[in-house]
Design a protein around this motif. Structure first.
Motif, PDB file in Angstrom:
ATOM      1  N   PRO A 168     -20.075 -38.820   7.835  1.00 42.93           N
ATOM      2  CA  PRO A 168     -19.665 -37.562   8.454  1.00 42.93           C
ATOM      3  C   PRO A 168     -20.371 -36.369   7.796  1.00 42.93           C
ATOM      4  O   PRO A 168     -20.756 -36.459   6.630  1.00 42.93           O
ATOM      5  CB  PRO A 168     -18.169 -37.527   8.138  1.00 42.93           C
ATOM      6  CG  PRO A 168     -18.041 -38.247   6.847  1.00 42.93           C
ATOM      7  CD  PRO A 168     -19.045 -39.355   6.926  1.00 42.93           C
ATOM      8  N   PRO A 169     -20.467 -35.282   8.547  1.00 44.58           N
ATOM      9  CA  PRO A 169     -21.019 -34.042   7.980  1.00 44.58           C
ATOM     10  C   PRO A 169     -20.284 -33.678   6.687  1.00 44.58           C
ATOM     11  O   PRO A 169     -19.062 -33.802   6.629  1.00 44.58           O
ATOM     12  CB  PRO A 169     -20.760 -33.014   9.076  1.00 44.58           C
ATOM     13  CG  PRO A 169     -20.737 -33.811  10.334  1.00 44.58           C
ATOM     14  CD  PRO A 169     -20.111 -35.137   9.973  1.00 44.58           C
ATOM     15  N   LEU A 170     -21.050 -33.268   5.709  1.00 43.74           N
ATOM     16  CA  LEU A 170     -20.506 -33.113   4.363  1.00 43.74           C
ATOM     17  C   LEU A 170     -19.926 -31.729   4.109  1.00 43.74           C
ATOM     18  O   LEU A 170     -20.612 -30.719   4.247  1.00 43.74           O
ATOM     19  CB  LEU A 170     -21.616 -33.400   3.346  1.00 43.74           C
ATOM     20  CG  LEU A 170     -21.266 -33.329   1.869  1.00 43.74           C
ATOM     21  CD1 LEU A 170     -20.308 -34.464   1.495  1.00 43.74           C
ATOM     22  CD2 LEU A 170     -22.530 -33.390   1.013  1.00 43.74           C
ATOM     23  N   THR A 171     -18.672 -31.706   3.738  1.00 45.57           N
ATOM     24  CA  THR A 171     -18.091 -30.473   3.202  1.00 45.57           C
ATOM     25  C   THR A 171     -18.742 -30.208   1.857  1.00 45.57           C
ATOM     26  O   THR A 171     -18.846 -31.106   1.029  1.00 45.57           O
ATOM     27  CB  THR A 171     -16.575 -30.638   3.009  1.00 45.57           C
ATOM     28  OG1 THR A 171     -15.953 -30.733   4.285  1.00 45.57           O
ATOM     29  CG2 THR A 171     -15.999 -29.439   2.256  1.00 45.57           C
ATOM     30  N   THR A 230     -12.421 -28.181  -5.409  1.00 45.77           N
ATOM     31  CA  THR A 230     -11.236 -28.945  -5.786  1.00 45.77           C
ATOM     32  C   THR A 230      -9.991 -28.459  -5.043  1.00 45.77           C
ATOM     33  O   THR A 230      -9.221 -29.257  -4.504  1.00 45.77           O
ATOM     34  CB  THR A 230     -11.010 -28.831  -7.306  1.00 45.77           C
ATOM     35  OG1 THR A 230     -12.226 -29.131  -7.976  1.00 45.77           O
ATOM     36  CG2 THR A 230      -9.915 -29.771  -7.756  1.00 45.77           C
ATOM     37  N   ALA A 231      -9.835 -27.137  -5.022  1.00 44.05           N
ATOM     38  CA  ALA A 231      -8.666 -26.559  -4.360  1.00 44.05           C
ATOM     39  C   ALA A 231      -8.648 -26.940  -2.883  1.00 44.05           C
ATOM     40  O   ALA A 231      -7.590 -27.190  -2.296  1.00 44.05           O
ATOM     41  CB  ALA A 231      -8.671 -25.045  -4.522  1.00 44.05           C
ATOM     42  N   HIS A 232      -9.817 -26.993  -2.305  1.00 43.78           N
ATOM     43  CA  HIS A 232      -9.917 -27.376  -0.909  1.00 43.78           C
ATOM     44  C   HIS A 232      -9.410 -28.806  -0.700  1.00 43.78           C
ATOM     45  O   HIS A 232      -8.623 -29.088   0.205  1.00 43.78           O
ATOM     46  CB  HIS A 232     -11.362 -27.259  -0.435  1.00 43.78           C
ATOM     47  CG  HIS A 232     -11.616 -27.855   0.892  1.00 43.78           C
ATOM     48  ND1 HIS A 232     -11.184 -27.282   2.074  1.00 43.78           N
ATOM     49  CD2 HIS A 232     -12.262 -28.992   1.254  1.00 43.78           C
ATOM     50  CE1 HIS A 232     -11.559 -28.044   3.091  1.00 43.78           C
ATOM     51  NE2 HIS A 232     -12.217 -29.086   2.618  1.00 43.78           N
ATOM     52  N   ALA A 233      -9.845 -29.682  -1.570  1.00 45.18           N
ATOM     53  CA  ALA A 233      -9.390 -31.073  -1.469  1.00 45.18           C
ATOM     54  C   ALA A 233      -7.882 -31.148  -1.642  1.00 45.18           C
ATOM     55  O   ALA A 233      -7.189 -31.871  -0.916  1.00 45.18           O
ATOM     56  CB  ALA A 233     -10.097 -31.927  -2.520  1.00 45.18           C
ATOM     57  N   ILE A 234      -7.382 -30.388  -2.594  1.00 44.31           N
ATOM     58  CA  ILE A 234      -5.941 -30.385  -2.836  1.00 44.31           C
ATOM     59  C   ILE A 234      -5.209 -29.870  -1.599  1.00 44.31           C
ATOM     60  O   ILE A 234      -4.203 -30.436  -1.160  1.00 44.31           O
ATOM     61  CB  ILE A 234      -5.605 -29.524  -4.073  1.00 44.31           C
ATOM     62  CG1 ILE A 234      -6.195 -30.162  -5.332  1.00 44.31           C
ATOM     63  CG2 ILE A 234      -4.098 -29.352  -4.219  1.00 44.31           C
ATOM     64  CD1 ILE A 234      -6.115 -29.291  -6.580  1.00 44.31           C
ATOM     65  N   ALA A 235      -5.744 -28.796  -1.031  1.00 38.53           N
ATOM     66  CA  ALA A 235      -5.123 -28.218   0.161  1.00 38.53           C
ATOM     67  C   ALA A 235      -5.103 -29.223   1.305  1.00 38.53           C
ATOM     68  O   ALA A 235      -4.217 -29.200   2.164  1.00 38.53           O
ATOM     69  CB  ALA A 235      -5.876 -26.954   0.583  1.00 38.53           C
ATOM     70  N   VAL A 257     -18.228 -24.693   2.514  1.00 37.29           N
ATOM     71  CA  VAL A 257     -18.537 -24.974   3.918  1.00 37.29           C
ATOM     72  C   VAL A 257     -17.747 -26.207   4.331  1.00 37.29           C
ATOM     73  O   VAL A 257     -18.030 -27.312   3.885  1.00 37.29           O
ATOM     74  CB  VAL A 257     -20.048 -25.235   4.105  1.00 37.29           C
ATOM     75  CG1 VAL A 257     -20.367 -25.467   5.575  1.00 37.29           C
ATOM     76  CG2 VAL A 257     -20.864 -24.083   3.552  1.00 37.29           C
ATOM     77  N   GLU A 258     -16.773 -25.974   5.162  1.00 38.47           N
ATOM     78  CA  GLU A 258     -15.904 -27.090   5.537  1.00 38.47           C
ATOM     79  C   GLU A 258     -16.510 -27.907   6.661  1.00 38.47           C
ATOM     80  O   GLU A 258     -16.839 -27.371   7.712  1.00 38.47           O
ATOM     81  CB  GLU A 258     -14.538 -26.560   5.986  1.00 38.47           C
ATOM     82  CG  GLU A 258     -13.793 -25.824   4.892  1.00 38.47           C
ATOM     83  CD  GLU A 258     -12.353 -25.527   5.299  1.00 38.47           C
ATOM     84  OE1 GLU A 258     -11.783 -24.575   4.759  1.00 38.47           O
ATOM     85  OE2 GLU A 258     -11.818 -26.262   6.168  1.00 38.47           O
ATOM     86  N   ARG A 259     -16.635 -29.181   6.395  1.00 37.30           N
ATOM     87  CA  ARG A 259     -17.126 -30.081   7.441  1.00 37.30           C
ATOM     88  C   ARG A 259     -16.229 -31.316   7.489  1.00 37.30           C
ATOM     89  O   ARG A 259     -15.163 -31.334   6.897  1.00 37.30           O
ATOM     90  CB  ARG A 259     -18.579 -30.440   7.185  1.00 37.30           C
ATOM     91  CG  ARG A 259     -19.513 -29.222   7.146  1.00 37.30           C
ATOM     92  CD  ARG A 259     -20.938 -29.586   7.496  1.00 37.30           C
ATOM     93  NE  ARG A 259     -21.838 -28.422   7.365  1.00 37.30           N
ATOM     94  CZ  ARG A 259     -22.609 -28.184   6.304  1.00 37.30           C
ATOM     95  NH1 ARG A 259     -22.595 -29.030   5.272  1.00 37.30           N
ATOM     96  NH2 ARG A 259     -23.395 -27.128   6.263  1.00 37.30           N
TER      97      ARG A 259
END
Lengths: 363, 363
Positions: free
Chosen positions: B298-301, B173-178, B340-342
């Motif tokens: 796209p490659p999945l985060t 979630t934090a990643h999406a927010i960022a 894993v960021e994609r």
DNA sequence: ATGAAAGCGCTAACAA
DNA sequence: TTGTTAGCGCTTTCAT
């Protein structure tokens, strides 16, 4: 219920002033028993939470009620399904499952066979590495019924249940041909196992029957990654790299048949990078019908493998053999895989690059 | 080598005119032995192809050198990896693995526990169904060390190793927010297990910390398919249907966090049908890093789960307990999963629909 | 209907 | 260094 040690027949016998024997018979439901005695025993067993020791029982009965299952790699969805179906079937008949993973290593296989022998399993189901038949030779001589799964070792003369990979390769190829493909390439893993050889043979037969040439380079081998990490299934990465090489060719094939659906992932990516897409630029046929394949874009036409059936049959064969039943089944049993048609081979009518013509009955 | 029956210590002792005991010690490498006697025994054992009977040994030593492994579903890639890593680690220490599949059924679980007890396993590793703790209560009272995997049953006070799902949900979630998301929806399976609850809690924490509202409808539950076929993992289909419902909303979320990567497949399809695509129209974050996820388009985060680590630790814990070592590890061990960021969350700079701002440190 | 004795194949005391 | 005895927990004769 509480307390460290486990209760034994003797404990129950002692508190009830009975003989061990009587308690044993009461619990195993033998008849010719005083009903009140039995009730007493059952009650006491319940009270102390008695659990029979199956090793002790096995030692005297000679049957461990356990099957050995030897698999190369559980992360391969096909084998995961196989494990599930075998476990379910075995459990239904009160057999436990001793699982060993070989990771395609001949050495592990040797140790696995030894281990099964020591455990006195009632039967074994084995997906052999196919480096050698030797590790499994002992099993039957020692009286452990064994069935080979998915990959046969004909030298042993053991029972075998597997996919008809030749037919699978044939159907995949014939389907592409029926959809108008004239030049077809196979992308296969680089392992020396019969399943792969069979698929390629099926490919060749389909091509031959259609009167199509299989040029040099029509079978591409994706290098098998050395297994460092136990849990990794085939990586799509190597297939992707091989696919890029393919796409650099002057003349692209009409269709590509891949050895497993993971390879299709790599191929899809390579296609996308070249601005191409299945099925219009190139048909793609997978192998395995992995759980994700129906949801790719485009959904992947693929050959569905009969994992569940193979597992069920394998257990049944073992049970028959243990029961001493002369099975009516053939020694070698090949289950036909089904082609699942999806969009990766479904061209919009009239869009076919190649005119249909060389059609072949797929069934 | 040939002949139906298996040779025992007594056979060897008889032909060599030795006592059973001597043969036993020669073979188990005990010292204080005539070297020539030992050589003789070893040679004879080799000649007849002697294989020790581990049940007999276990009966007297009290240790079956076997671990029980109870898994809900091997077709879930996470559990497939877990099986592999546990099997490998156990094998390293000469332990065999007794596998039971519960299929999320409480009844199967009860029988599985019984079965482990009967088999006198040296230890058990269990992914509980979490319907009740009762089936597993007996194990430790009878002296079978047990570690719970991935889903805890706090009532039991057993050792536990699992993923820190709360952190996983938080990081996703934090990643999406960022990345600029302000409205986020979670798509989770509809099972009453803690892993899911934890992920949702992590989601809420991340939202709260960023000062974002979690509107009603921000957590969508994908109905759990009733398990008819043992081998089927979660189907993307239900997720797809749920995603379609989501996409009919007047205002779409900036990002969707799904409970497993299969769900992402369903979401991808729904997006495609609506002419939308991650990440520009909607970011997608998966959970599990399944083998196919890096090769989606796209490659999945996604959040990678520490299956291998969990398996290894679980076995080590059991070994420590068996050895009577007072483990230095905490009773409950949560392994942090890594994001894993994609590309499914990687917007081309400047394309963000929502201005970045509510950034949060992900670590 | 119950008990006593023997033994499955092995290891672990204790003797010799 | 080797043999003897005992016993793990259970089932299976054979008696009673």
């Amino acid at each position: 219920m509480a307390g460290g040690r486990r209760h034994t027949l003797r404990d129950i016998a002692a508190t009830l002033n009975l003989s061990v024997n009587t308690v044993s018979r009461a619990l195993s439901g033998k008849d010719g028993m005083g009903e009140q005695t039995r009730a007493l025993v059952l009650a006491e067993a319940e009270r102390v939470g008695y659990v029979p020791n199956s090793m002790a029982r096995s030692l005297v009965t000679g049957s461990a009620m356990t099957f050995g299952l030897v698999i190369t790699n559980p992360s391969n969805p096909f084998y995961a399904q196989l494990i599930s179906s075998i476990e379910l079937r075995a459990r239904t008949y009160d057999y436990s499952l001793l699982l060993t993973v070989t990771e395609e290593s001949a050495e592990n296989e040797t140790r696995a066979a030894e281990s099964l022998l020591r455990s006195s399993v009632s039967g074994a189901m084995v997906v052999p590495v196919q480096a050698s038949a030797d590790p499994w030779r002992r099993l039957s001589t020692v009286g452990v019924p064994t069935v080979l799964l998915n990959r046969d070792l004909p030298d042993l003369g053991y029972r075998f249940v597997g996919t008809d990979n030749e037919l699978g390769g044939y159907r995949a190829t014939a389907h592409a041909i029926a959809r108008g493909a004239r030049s077809i390439v196979v992308l296969e893993e680089d392992l020396p196992i019969t399943t792969i050889a069979d698929r390629i043979a099926g490919f060749r037969r389909a091509m031959a029957e259609a009167g199509l040439a299989t040029a040099h380079g029509s079978v591409m081998r994706v290098p098998t990654r050395r297994i460092e990490q136990a849990a990794q299934p085939w990586q799509p990465q190597q297939a992707y790299e091989m696919a890029r090489r393919l796409l650099r060719r002057a003349r692209l094939p009409d269709a590509v048949v891949v050895g497993n659906d993971y390879f299709a992932l790599g191929l899809y990516r390579a296609l996308e990078e070249h601005g191409l897409r299945a099925p219009d630029d190139m048909m793609v046929i997978g192998f395995g019908d992995h759980p994700f394949s129906a949801f790719l874009s485009p959904p992947l036409t693929t050959v569905r493998l009969p994992a569940e059936e193979i597992g069920t049959i394998a257990v049944d064969l073992l049970l028959e053999e243990i029961a001493g039943v002369r099975s009516a089944r053939p020694l070698k049993q090949l289950i036909a895989p089904a082609l699942v048609e999806r969009d990766s081979t479904r061209r919009i009518p009239g869009t076919s690059v190649v005119p249909p013509g060389h059609r072949t009955s797929v069934e």
